[in-house]
Design a protein around this motif. Structure first.
Motif, PDB file in Angstrom:
ATOM      1  N   ALA A 243       5.759 -17.219 -76.070  1.00 35.11           N
ATOM      2  CA  ALA A 243       5.994 -17.676 -74.697  1.00 35.11           C
ATOM      3  C   ALA A 243       6.215 -19.187 -74.660  1.00 35.11           C
ATOM      4  CB  ALA A 243       4.823 -17.284 -73.808  1.00 35.11           C
ATOM      5  N   ASN A 244       5.436 -19.932 -75.460  1.00 36.72           N
ATOM      6  CA  ASN A 244       5.610 -21.382 -75.491  1.00 36.72           C
ATOM      7  C   ASN A 244       6.977 -21.760 -76.040  1.00 36.72           C
ATOM      8  OD1 ASN A 244       3.041 -21.648 -74.480  1.00 36.72           O
ATOM      9  ND2 ASN A 244       2.092 -22.137 -76.442  1.00 36.72           N
ATOM     10  N   GLN A 245       7.402 -21.052 -77.084  1.00 39.18           N
ATOM     11  CA  GLN A 245       8.737 -21.304 -77.630  1.00 39.18           C
ATOM     12  C   GLN A 245       9.808 -21.035 -76.571  1.00 39.18           C
ATOM     13  OE1 GLN A 245      10.871 -18.467 -80.300  1.00 39.18           O
ATOM     14  NE2 GLN A 245      10.537 -20.038 -81.862  1.00 39.18           N
ATOM     15  N   ALA A 246       9.637 -19.956 -75.837  1.00 36.55           N
ATOM     16  CA  ALA A 246      10.602 -19.621 -74.788  1.00 36.55           C
ATOM     17  C   ALA A 246      10.670 -20.719 -73.740  1.00 36.55           C
ATOM     18  CB  ALA A 246      10.221 -18.289 -74.136  1.00 36.55           C
ATOM     19  N   ARG A 247       9.528 -21.297 -73.413  1.00 36.53           N
ATOM     20  CA  ARG A 247       9.516 -22.337 -72.387  1.00 36.53           C
ATOM     21  C   ARG A 247      10.356 -23.543 -72.814  1.00 36.53           C
ATOM     22  NH1 ARG A 247       4.408 -25.899 -70.146  1.00 36.53           N
ATOM     23  NH2 ARG A 247       5.202 -26.224 -68.031  1.00 36.53           N
ATOM     24  N   ALA A 248      10.281 -23.905 -74.087  1.00 36.10           N
ATOM     25  CA  ALA A 248      11.091 -25.026 -74.561  1.00 36.10           C
ATOM     26  C   ALA A 248      12.580 -24.715 -74.409  1.00 36.10           C
ATOM     27  CB  ALA A 248      10.749 -25.347 -76.011  1.00 36.10           C
ATOM     28  N   HIS A 249      12.985 -23.489 -74.776  1.00 31.35           N
ATOM     29  CA  HIS A 249      14.387 -23.086 -74.572  1.00 31.35           C
ATOM     30  C   HIS A 249      14.747 -23.120 -73.083  1.00 31.35           C
ATOM     31  CE1 HIS A 249      15.544 -22.022 -78.631  1.00 31.35           C
ATOM     32  NE2 HIS A 249      14.480 -21.260 -78.783  1.00 31.35           N
TER      33      HIS A 249
ATOM     34  N   ALA B  64      12.663 -14.601 -77.030  1.00 33.40           N
ATOM     35  CA  ALA B  64      11.270 -14.940 -77.324  1.00 33.40           C
ATOM     36  C   ALA B  64      10.321 -14.290 -76.318  1.00 33.40           C
ATOM     37  CB  ALA B  64      11.100 -16.459 -77.317  1.00 33.40           C
ATOM     38  N   LEU B  65      10.734 -14.215 -75.055  1.00 29.63           N
ATOM     39  CA  LEU B  65       9.877 -13.614 -74.036  1.00 29.63           C
ATOM     40  C   LEU B  65       9.774 -12.102 -74.210  1.00 29.63           C
ATOM     41  CD1 LEU B  65      10.995 -15.735 -70.973  1.00 29.63           C
ATOM     42  CD2 LEU B  65       8.744 -15.755 -72.072  1.00 29.63           C
ATOM     43  N   ALA B  66      10.840 -11.475 -74.696  1.00 32.06           N
ATOM     44  CA  ALA B  66      10.765 -10.041 -74.977  1.00 32.06           C
ATOM     45  C   ALA B  66       9.717  -9.782 -76.057  1.00 32.06           C
ATOM     46  CB  ALA B  66      12.132  -9.525 -75.416  1.00 32.06           C
ATOM     47  N   ARG B  67       9.692 -10.645 -77.085  1.00 38.11           N
ATOM     48  CA  ARG B  67       8.697 -10.497 -78.147  1.00 38.11           C
ATOM     49  C   ARG B  67       7.291 -10.755 -77.611  1.00 38.11           C
ATOM     50  NH1 ARG B  67       6.537  -7.839 -81.952  1.00 38.11           N
ATOM     51  NH2 ARG B  67       5.715  -9.034 -83.730  1.00 38.11           N
ATOM     52  N   ALA B  68       7.129 -11.774 -76.762  1.00 35.11           N
ATOM     53  CA  ALA B  68       5.817 -12.071 -76.187  1.00 35.11           C
ATOM     54  C   ALA B  68       5.302 -10.904 -75.361  1.00 35.11           C
ATOM     55  CB  ALA B  68       5.906 -13.331 -75.330  1.00 35.11           C
ATOM     56  N   ARG B  69       6.173 -10.307 -74.557  1.00 36.09           N
ATOM     57  CA  ARG B  69       5.738  -9.205 -73.696  1.00 36.09           C
ATOM     58  C   ARG B  69       5.500  -7.933 -74.502  1.00 36.09           C
ATOM     59  NH1 ARG B  69      10.296 -10.411 -71.311  1.00 36.09           N
ATOM     60  NH2 ARG B  69      10.871  -8.281 -70.788  1.00 36.09           N
ATOM     61  N   GLU B  70       6.188  -7.797 -75.622  1.00 37.27           N
ATOM     62  CA  GLU B  70       5.927  -6.670 -76.511  1.00 37.27           C
ATOM     63  C   GLU B  70       4.524  -6.786 -77.108  1.00 37.27           C
ATOM     64  OE1 GLU B  70       7.576  -4.929 -80.806  1.00 37.27           O
ATOM     65  OE2 GLU B  70       8.722  -6.430 -79.703  1.00 37.27           O
ATOM     66  N   LEU B  71       4.143  -8.007 -77.477  1.00 32.24           N
ATOM     67  CA  LEU B  71       2.828  -8.234 -78.068  1.00 32.24           C
ATOM     68  C   LEU B  71       1.725  -8.172 -77.022  1.00 32.24           C
ATOM     69  CD1 LEU B  71       3.842 -11.158 -80.432  1.00 32.24           C
ATOM     70  CD2 LEU B  71       2.983  -8.926 -81.178  1.00 32.24           C
ATOM     71  N   ASN B  72       2.013  -8.651 -75.818  1.00 33.66           N
ATOM     72  CA  ASN B  72       1.008  -8.663 -74.747  1.00 33.66           C
ATOM     73  C   ASN B  72       1.703  -8.471 -73.410  1.00 33.66           C
ATOM     74  OD1 ASN B  72      -1.064  -9.018 -72.939  1.00 33.66           O
ATOM     75  ND2 ASN B  72      -1.629 -11.070 -73.621  1.00 33.66           N
ATOM     76  N   PRO B  73       1.840  -7.223 -72.964  1.00 33.85           N
ATOM     77  CA  PRO B  73       2.558  -6.962 -71.706  1.00 33.85           C
ATOM     78  C   PRO B  73       1.903  -7.590 -70.482  1.00 33.85           C
ATOM     79  CG  PRO B  73       2.259  -4.938 -72.990  1.00 33.85           C
ATOM     80  CD  PRO B  73       1.400  -5.982 -73.613  1.00 33.85           C
ATOM     81  N   ARG B  74       0.658  -8.025 -70.600  1.00 37.50           N
ATOM     82  CA  ARG B  74      -0.059  -8.580 -69.459  1.00 37.50           C
ATOM     83  C   ARG B  74      -0.209 -10.103 -69.547  1.00 37.50           C
ATOM     84  NH1 ARG B  74      -2.119  -5.269 -66.075  1.00 37.50           N
ATOM     85  NH2 ARG B  74      -3.665  -6.780 -65.350  1.00 37.50           N
ATOM     86  N   LEU B  75       0.622 -10.737 -70.353  1.00 38.37           N
ATOM     87  CA  LEU B  75       0.560 -12.192 -70.490  1.00 38.37           C
ATOM     88  C   LEU B  75       1.272 -12.839 -69.307  1.00 38.37           C
ATOM     89  CD1 LEU B  75      -0.232 -14.655 -72.185  1.00 38.37           C
ATOM     90  CD2 LEU B  75       1.960 -14.434 -73.373  1.00 38.37           C
ATOM     91  N   GLY B  76       0.506 -13.461 -68.424  1.00 38.69           N
ATOM     92  CA  GLY B  76       1.083 -14.035 -67.205  1.00 38.69           C
ATOM     93  C   GLY B  76       2.158 -15.056 -67.474  1.00 38.69           C
ATOM     94  N   ASN B  77       1.938 -15.944 -68.454  1.00 40.90           N
ATOM     95  CA  ASN B  77       2.928 -16.968 -68.738  1.00 40.90           C
ATOM     96  C   ASN B  77       4.264 -16.368 -69.154  1.00 40.90           C
ATOM     97  OD1 ASN B  77       1.885 -19.453 -68.108  1.00 40.90           O
ATOM     98  ND2 ASN B  77       1.001 -19.827 -70.123  1.00 40.90           N
ATOM     99  N   ALA B  78       4.235 -15.264 -69.894  1.00 37.35           N
ATOM    100  CA  ALA B  78       5.490 -14.643 -70.320  1.00 37.35           C
ATOM    101  C   ALA B  78       6.295 -14.183 -69.109  1.00 37.35           C
ATOM    102  CB  ALA B  78       5.209 -13.476 -71.259  1.00 37.35           C
ATOM    103  N   TRP B  79       5.623 -13.624 -68.113  1.00 33.60           N
ATOM    104  CA  TRP B  79       6.323 -13.174 -66.904  1.00 33.60           C
ATOM    105  C   TRP B  79       6.752 -14.360 -66.057  1.00 33.60           C
ATOM    106  CZ3 TRP B  79       8.163  -8.466 -66.430  1.00 33.60           C
ATOM    107  CH2 TRP B  79       7.599  -7.451 -67.214  1.00 33.60           C
ATOM    108  N   ARG B  80       5.917 -15.405 -66.014  1.00 35.77           N
ATOM    109  CA  ARG B  80       6.322 -16.596 -65.264  1.00 35.77           C
ATOM    110  C   ARG B  80       7.590 -17.201 -65.867  1.00 35.77           C
ATOM    111  NH1 ARG B  80       3.748 -22.700 -65.363  1.00 35.77           N
ATOM    112  NH2 ARG B  80       5.612 -23.643 -64.476  1.00 35.77           N
TER     113      ARG B  80
END
Length: 377
Positions: free
Chosen positions: A178-184, A208-224
């Motif tokens: 998710a952090n990597q995605a934010r930089a992009h 990157a966000l697809a991978r983050a949500r695959e690992l943790n579907p409930r990660l708020g930052n990934a959805w934000r």
């Protein structure tokens, strides 16, 4: 027990539990002053308490200073604990963000933050945490540059390299993706603001966000960050006159998911409010009624201001929504009232945080211009 109870959703007395946790750890330190673990735990409880108070518009400085003092006390006992260096750096980074929010210079604190993370990296080069933290410092500085309308590209590309190293060491960590995605995402935002094509960076962010949500579907930052990424894509399509309702609706669904997962995150509400305002402006441009979406944006801004009435960025959001409402088909008196209120709020916001000036001062200048009536016959 106290800290665990404070961390539960809708904790009935979070501030009280965090204070009691810190008091218990301080008593432990009185009995054993050479215990760095008690320093760490007490510092973390104080830091959480400071963040809680900040998010409720309360004075947080003493609790933050207590946290920093306890982290440093722990390092004075044992300077070879990388987790203490990382935690001290994270608290200093948060302090730098608050200094910036209040119009101050964050650079001295960012330099101190970097040194803390360097100590952690030197002691544990095979741990991912310090590498991630290097990326976080660079992203934070990039956010400040974006506010000044300066090119954040070099710093963000360096941040991506830091995240890459962190992911090599811990590829299954959803937060790192998710952090990597934010930089992009931030690179894409800058490209869009300069009139370029952000699709390459947006594609990298979405991957990157697809991978983050695959690992943790409930990660708020990934959805934000997904909401922000899809919002930037929708805005780019709008600039090309190719946007559809579905493009903005996909982003809106991601924002809704983020808000449901982390309803206490004020940053989510703030960013979602900006998205809804942008969507409403696109709707008005294409001849649709923006009022329902502007109402959503105004509600989000109001919720943030209810928690933190003096937050300059929240005042800016509220004022920008009022300006968008003043451009709708409302009566002339109502439009004038919205503009007057927006001017007052922008003046207050820019006085509290002059760093917001490059992005918003032109709006304030326009509001100060006299409004001319119809030509005299």
């Amino acid at each position: 027990m106290y800290r665990k109870r404070a961390s539960t959703p809708n904790a009935p007395d979070k501030a009280g539990d965090l204070g009691r946790a810190r008091d218990a750890l301080e008593r432990a330190l009185t009995l054993n002053p050479s215990n760095p673990v008690a320093c760490f735990q007490g510092a973390y409880a104080s830091e959480l308490l400071a963040r809680h108070r900040r998010d409720h518009g309360e004075e947080y400085g003493p609790d933050l200073e207590k946290a920093l003092a306890l982290y440093r006390q722990g390092l004075a006992i044992n300077s070879k604990l990388p987790q203490l260096h990382n935690s001290l750096g994270a608290a200093l980074l948060w302090q730098a963000e608050q200094v910036w929010e209040e119009g101050g210079d964050p650079e001295p604190l960012l330099a101190e933050t970097w040194k803390s993370f360097e100590h952690a990296r030197n002691m544990a080069p095979q741990q991912s945490f310090a590498w991630n933290n290097f990326g976080e410092v660079r992203v934070t500085r990039a956010l400040f540059q974006l506010a000044r309308r300066e090119d954040p590209g070099p710093g963000l590309r360096a941040a991506l390299e830091s995240y890459r190293k962190a992911l090599e060491l811990l590829p299954g960590d959803a937060d790192l993706w998710a952090n990597q995605a934010r930089a992009h995402l931030l690179l894409a935002t800058w490209v869009l603001e300069q009139g370029g094509d952000p699709r390459s960076e947006l594609g990298s962010a979405e991957g990157a966000l697809a991978r983050a949500r695959e690992l943790n579907p409930r990660l708020g930052n990934a959805w934000r960050y997904l909401g922000e990424t899809l919002g930037v894509r929708a805005r780019w399509l709008a600039h090309q006159d190719k946007a559809r309702d579905e493009d903005f609706e996909q982003a809106a669904k991601a924002w809704q998911q983020a808000l449901e997962l982390d309803p206490r995150q004020l940053e989510y509400r703030l960013a979602a409010g900006h998205f809804h305002r942008d969507r409403a402006e696109w709707m008005e441009h294409r001849g649709s009624d923006p009022a329902p979406v502007l109402k959503q944006a105004l509600e989000l801004a109001g919720q943030v201001l209810a928690a933190r009435p003096q937050w300059a960025r929240a005042q800016v959001l509220h004022a920008s929504v009022l300006l968008a409402m003043a451009g709708t088909a409302a009566g002339a008196e109502q439009q004038r009232a919205w503009r007057d209120q927006a001017r007052e709020e922008l003046e207050q916001a820019l006085a509290r945080n002059p760093h917001l000036g490059p992005a918003w001062r032109h709006r304030l200048t326009a509001l100060r211009q006299p409004v001319t009536g119809p030509p005299v016959p």
